[in-house]
Scaffold this active site. Sequence first.
Site, PDB file in Angstrom:
ATOM      1  N   ARG A  89      -6.482   7.560  -8.138  1.00  0.00           N
ATOM      2  CA  ARG A  89      -5.410   6.896  -7.244  1.00  0.00           C
ATOM      3  C   ARG A  89      -5.757   7.111  -5.607  1.00  0.00           C
ATOM      4  O   ARG A  89      -4.739   6.880  -4.732  1.00  0.00           O
ATOM      5  CB  ARG A  89      -4.065   6.664  -7.380  1.00  0.00           C
ATOM      6  N   SER A 144       2.449  -0.520 -11.015  1.00  0.00           N
ATOM      7  CA  SER A 144       2.971   0.691 -11.079  1.00  0.00           C
ATOM      8  C   SER A 144       3.517   1.261  -9.712  1.00  0.00           C
ATOM      9  O   SER A 144       2.816   1.400  -8.609  1.00  0.00           O
ATOM     10  CB  SER A 144       1.871   1.593 -11.663  1.00  0.00           C
ATOM     11  N   GLU A 179       2.664   5.593  -5.900  1.00  0.00           N
ATOM     12  CA  GLU A 179       1.570   4.817  -6.076  1.00  0.00           C
ATOM     13  C   GLU A 179       1.581   3.487  -5.322  1.00  0.00           C
ATOM     14  O   GLU A 179       0.527   3.070  -4.458  1.00  0.00           O
ATOM     15  CB  GLU A 179       1.183   4.208  -7.323  1.00  0.00           C
TER      16      GLU A 179
END
Length: 311
Positions: free
Chosen positions: A171, A220, A302
């Site tokens: 990520r 998310s 995130e």
Amino acid sequence: MSAAADLPAVRGRLTPDRPLSDLTWLRVGGPAQWLFQPADHEDLSDFLRSLDASVPVFPMGVGSNLIVRDGGVRGVVIRLGRGFNGIEIGDDGTVRAGAAALDAHVARKAAKAGRDLTFLRTIPGAIGGAVRMNAGCYGTYVADALREVTVIRRDGAIEVLPAPELDLAYRSSRLPEGAVIVEAVFDAPEAAPETLEARMAEQIEKRDASQPTKDRTAGSTFRNPAGFSSTGRADDSHELKAWKVIEAAGLRGARLGGAVMNEKHPNFLTNAGEATAAELETLGEKVRKRVYEHSGLTLEWEIMRVGEPGA
């Protein structure tokens, strides 16, 4: 920077005090001081080259993984659209996609041509954000397929960067400071179109069964706390997931005003009505605090959060 006269001339659209809430999936947040929608690469390059270096610049995708705070964003928000959403399938097995091309559209067009980028099909957002966050799904990540990206630096220079220079990890990526991704090239393996179509249909069914795809979310909320290699590939033997530690802390369905940790999937922060950006972010921080108290784990956001708090 209070008037258009202070900004470079453009061929695209430059809008003052443009509300951003309708451009984000969570539908919250204040205005951009200026919203710039460039006509093409040259327009963006010229603008950045001529813009006062002290003016902050924020490249915004389609707002799928973003909280804009209630006070809005100072400086210039850059949002790519037409001129940056092309998709080309090469004879050499490459797929060239503009940063504004939706991930799902790239996956579908590649599949029709017999090229496998099916992992992009269920990722919300556009290619620029997918590259920046090394997005992935079902065990495959951008890092597995990316060959190179084209960026426009803060000084207006246009540069092609090979994928290894981005240091893609779970990520995350490392881009030059202030650089705007405008295009990406992927290596896409060959496969039968019907096989790829069936795989994508299965992925959609699996996603819809487990995620609140019809609710107002930004994907998310928190990164999984562990279980990933430095390249971003999932370690399937590791069971530690963000939603599990959130649920273990008793936070499925936790609410603050109009903000809710989704009942269907507790790692999806949801605008269940008239939530403010402050309510969403505050609830997220409360979840992080409670999870740490319960398990000793620190969840990392995130969702990107930008801008100034409201008055």
